[in-house]
Enzyme design. Structure first.
Site, PDB file in Angstrom:
ATOM      1  CB  CYS A   2      -0.934   0.104   1.180  1.00 25.83           C
ATOM      2  SG  CYS A   2      -2.054  -1.280   1.352  1.00 25.83           S
ATOM      3  NE  ARG A  27       5.269   1.217  -0.020  1.00 28.38           N
ATOM      4  CZ  ARG A  27       6.344   1.072   0.722  1.00 28.38           C
ATOM      5  NH1 ARG A  27       7.489   1.495   0.285  1.00 28.38           N
ATOM      6  NH2 ARG A  27       6.267   0.501   1.902  1.00 28.38           N
ATOM      7  CG  ASN A  99       0.255   2.019   3.833  1.00 28.27           C
ATOM      8  OD1 ASN A  99      -0.787   2.125   3.193  1.00 28.27           O
ATOM      9  ND2 ASN A  99       1.431   2.431   3.382  1.00 28.27           N
ATOM     10  N   GLY A 100      -1.006  -1.075   6.789  1.00 28.64           N
ATOM     11  CA  GLY A 100      -0.826  -1.952   7.939  1.00 28.64           C
ATOM     12  C   GLY A 100      -2.117  -2.679   8.258  1.00 28.64           C
ATOM     13  CE  LYS A 491      12.734 -12.604  -9.311  1.00 28.68           C
ATOM     14  NZ  LYS A 491      13.398 -11.937  -8.231  1.00 28.68           N
ATOM     15  CD  GLU A 494       8.500 -12.054  -7.817  1.00 25.92           C
ATOM     16  OE1 GLU A 494       8.325 -11.289  -6.887  1.00 25.92           O
ATOM     17  OE2 GLU A 494       9.643 -12.446  -8.155  1.00 25.92           O
ATOM     18  CG  HIS A 510      15.990 -39.440  -3.357  1.00 25.31           C
ATOM     19  ND1 HIS A 510      16.301 -40.732  -3.004  1.00 25.31           N
ATOM     20  CD2 HIS A 510      17.172 -38.801  -3.511  1.00 25.31           C
ATOM     21  CE1 HIS A 510      17.619 -40.865  -2.931  1.00 25.31           C
ATOM     22  NE2 HIS A 510      18.173 -39.693  -3.244  1.00 25.31           N
ATOM     23  CE  LYS A 608      11.006  -3.831  -5.220  1.00 25.38           C
ATOM     24  NZ  LYS A 608      11.625  -4.992  -5.884  1.00 25.38           N
TER      25      LYS A 608
HETATM   26  C1  AGP Z   1      11.376 -10.794  -5.206  1.00 22.94           C
HETATM   27  O1  AGP Z   1      11.324 -10.920  -6.584  1.00 22.94           O
HETATM   28  C2  AGP Z   1      10.084 -10.851  -4.543  1.00 22.94           C
HETATM   29  N1  AGP Z   1       9.197  -9.848  -4.987  1.00 22.94           N
HETATM   30  C3  AGP Z   1      10.061 -11.053  -3.046  1.00 22.94           C
HETATM   31  O2  AGP Z   1      10.337 -12.399  -2.823  1.00 22.94           O
HETATM   32  C4  AGP Z   1      11.005 -10.180  -2.182  1.00 22.94           C
HETATM   33  O3  AGP Z   1      12.326 -10.517  -2.441  1.00 22.94           O
HETATM   34  C5  AGP Z   1      10.657 -10.384  -0.698  1.00 22.94           C
HETATM   35  O4  AGP Z   1       9.337  -9.988  -0.473  1.00 22.94           O
HETATM   36  C6  AGP Z   1      11.592  -9.672   0.227  1.00 22.94           C
HETATM   37  O5  AGP Z   1      11.561  -8.299   0.036  1.00 22.94           O
HETATM   38  P1  AGP Z   1      12.661  -7.374   0.695  1.00 22.94           P
HETATM   39  O6  AGP Z   1      13.957  -7.707   0.046  1.00 22.94           O
HETATM   40  O7  AGP Z   1      12.201  -5.979   0.400  1.00 22.94           O
HETATM   41  O8  AGP Z   1      12.673  -7.678   2.149  1.00 22.94           O
END
Ligand code: AGP
Length: 613
Positions: A2, A27, A99-100, A491, A494, A510, A608
């Site tokens: 957010c 965000r 936010n939160g 990657k 995602e 295995h 993000k």
């Molecule tokens: C990365 O491509 C991801 N979007 C996600 O895993 C990210 O690395 C993770 O949320 C940690 O974020 P940070 O590095 O801001 O703590």
């Protein structure tokens, strides 16, 4: 997670808010809204769509010099227009963006309902607007700040919030507890945001609010006080100058931020290395960690804590540190660590890893460590972020602003910085000067080698296009190749939504080998190490079951016939090879996602920085 923006000053607030939200959209992007005071009345505009939809909806004729805005990543209630922020009280006097997560929201909402208030949304935030309005109604002499504090003293949970009162159109009240808030100081104007990205176009002079602080912003000044300490004035802090400019957040000629950030990696690595390589003693200079040689020697173990890609970067770091310093090192998801009552060892160096510096799980892990007397440093990209302030010392990543949800240059810089840490820890132990020299030179070569990989983008894209239609993919690696495989799978899933799973090569037989068939391509990571023959036999196992194989390798004499497609990277010093091997997998994921028409910078359901649990 957010985005919040607020403005009080002399400009037309609406364009400032819309521009700020546009900068913060990474965000959270499932709905957006803003509120301004126009002719003494609150004017709220919301959309269940993106900021571009909001921009099209706002009244251009509205001239207001105060307002608040929000771009949302839904936690309470589905992402629709009603649940979008700002939220207001029934009379439309108070507006709040938040936010939160308010943990006792249900209880607070029930109390409001019992008192006859009709809540219109499913959100926790709406309760705050009604509660602040009720405090003012009960005692009209209260300042907005006092009414907000009284409300927040009944709230459990995390918040960064901004409150606007239509009857006091010269001030905003801002509060922080666990969710980032930064004030921007302009000339006779004040800004507030959850992230400096929204501010740098207008001002680079900022003050980060601390947890438990409440600020009142007027156009010409601001006052901060503490929420708990009976409203005592908060300790004065000199404003900081943000080390970023508006241009750092512009796309330039790139189609999206992920592509821009992938291509910025050579420069990002150069920045990370600048001033940190000590050629004379063949070691690294990392003054920020604040540990002298004796203290460095007393570290018996290193443990990396991070989430998602930051955790995988930690795994790369653990491997490099074990190799260079010959001390045990490992990585653990911070989200697990914080919940499992960890045994905290005083001789272990804990390294909290985070691009944003705001990831809630990582921050909580740091707080748990500090509470138990653990020795913890931060490796973060965002200066002034919660984790960098909580740890107090550490290593700045210097990757530059990262906007795409998928982390690329920050992850690369994490691994580069861990190599520096490994070099430093190694050189106070048994790593010889010659070996140190080898790593120093290897690090110096990385930017040019990454540029060489980027120059092969078209070939990697062709491979990605060939396999983008797969429903599932395996990413296989062993030892140095294992974290690379994990990050490659992360990657791809995602941003392309192709189901991708990483497996250690030796584990295939295995169980997962049962899944191999012509519709299940596998990427096999083959560094130039002692395990090349083993990795080639993994390829044979997969091929024998009809599975297509993409070999990703630094082994130059690996013939093209070894796999259905071969992606090559330059040879680097063996310990540093994972850094290079990771780059083609970013490009692979990017082009697979582009082929599938995905929204690359804003993948579905993600945001993000994850500032909630
Ligand atoms: C990365 O491509 C991801 N979007 C996600 O895993 C990210 O690395 C993770 O949320 C940690 O974020 P940070 O590095 O801001 O703590």
């Amino acid at each position: 997670m957010c985005g919040i923006v607020g403005y009080v000053g002399k400009r037309d607030a609406t364009p400032v808010l819309v521009e700020g939200l546009h900068r913060l959209e990474y965000r959270g992007y499932d709905s957006a809204g803003l509120a301004v005071v126009h002719r003494g009345r609150l004017q709220v505009t919301k959309t269940a769509g993106r900021v571009a939809d909001l921009r099209a909806k706002v009244q251009p004729a509205t001239k207001s010099t105060i307002g608040i805005g929000h771009t949302r990543w839904a936690t309470h209630g589905e992402p629709n227009e009603v649940n979008a922020h700002p939220h207001t009280d029934t009379a439309g006097r108070i507006a709040v963006v938040h936010n939160g997560i308010i943990e006792n929201a249900e209880q607070l909402r029930d109390q409001l309902t019992a008192a006859g208030v009709k809540l219109v949304s499913d959100t926790d935030t709406e309760a705050l607007a009604h509660m602040i309005a009720a405090e003012i109604a009960a005692d009209p002499t209260l300042s907005l700040s006092e009414a907000t504090c009284r409300t927040l003293n009944r709230v459990e949970g995390a918040y960064g919030l901004v409150v606007l009162d239509t009857k006091r159109p010269d001030q905003l009240v801002v509060a922080r507890n666990g969710s980032p808030i930064v004030l921007g100081i302009g000339e006779s104007e004040m800004y507030v945001a959850s992230d400096v990205a929204a501010l740098v176009r207008y001002t680079r002079q900022v003050v980060y609010l601390e947890d438990g602080e409440v600020a009142t912003l007027h156009s010409g000044d601001y006052q901060t006080k503490t929420l708990t300490d009976n409203g005592a004035p908060a300790a004065a802090r000199a404003p900081m100058i943000v080390d970023a400019e508006a241009g750092d957040y512009e796309l330039g000629t790139y189609p999206d931020y992920m592509s821009k950030e992938i291509h910025e990696q050579p420069e990002a690595i150069r920045r990370a290395l600048r001033g940190r390589l000590d050629e004379r003693f063949a070691t690294a200079r990392l003054g920020g960690i604040n540990l002298d040689a004796r203290e460095l020697r007393s570290i018996r173990q290193v443990k990396f804590l991070g989430c998602g890609s930051a955790y995988y970067a930690g795994q790369m770091g653990a491997a490099i540190i074990e190799e260079l310093a010959r001390i045990p090192a490992d990585a653990e998801p911070a989200s697990e660590f914080r919940y499992r009552s960890p045994v905290v060892d005083p001789d272990t160096l804990y390294v909290a890893v985070s691009q944003s510096g705001e990831t809630s799980d990582t921050l909580m892990a740091v707080q748990e460590l500090k509470r138990k007397g653990g020795q913890v440093i931060g490796t973060v990209n965002v200066v002034g972020s919660a984790i960098s302030r909580e740890t107090g010392h550490g290593i700045l990543l210097h990757a530059g602003p990262e906007v795409a949800v998928a982390s690329t240059k920050a992850l690369t810089n994490m691994a580069v910085n861990f190599a520096l840490l490994g070099l430093l820890l190694g050189r106070v132990r048994d790593l010889s000067a010659a070996s140190g020299d080898r790593i120093v030179n290897g690090l110096r070569n990385l930017p040019a080698q990454v540029a060489d990989i980027l120059a092969t983008q078209t070939e990697i894209a062709a491979v990605a296009h060939l396999y983008a239609a797969a429903d599932h993919m395996f990413f296989i690696g062993r030892v140095r190749g294992w974290p690379v495989a994990r990050e490659g799978a992360q990657k791809l899933k995602e941003i392309s939504y192709v189901h991708a799973e990483a497996y250690q090569a030796g584990e295939l037989k295995h169980g997962p080998l049962a899944l191999i068939q012509p519709e299940m391509p596998s990427v096999v990571v083959i560094p130039s190490d002692d395990l090349v023959a083993k990795n080639l036999s993994t390829i044979e196992q997969i091929k024998a079951r009809g599975g297509p194989v993409i070999a990703l390798t630094s082994v130059h004499d690996l013939p093209d016939s070894a796999a259905d497609a071969v992606i090559r990277v330059p040879r680097a010093e063996p310990e540093l090879e994972p850094i290079l091997l990771n780059i083609p997998l970013q490009i692979f994921a990017y082009h697979a996602a582009a082929k599938l028409g995905r929204d690359i910078d804003k993948p579905r359901n993600l945001a993000k920085s994850v500032t909630v649990e």
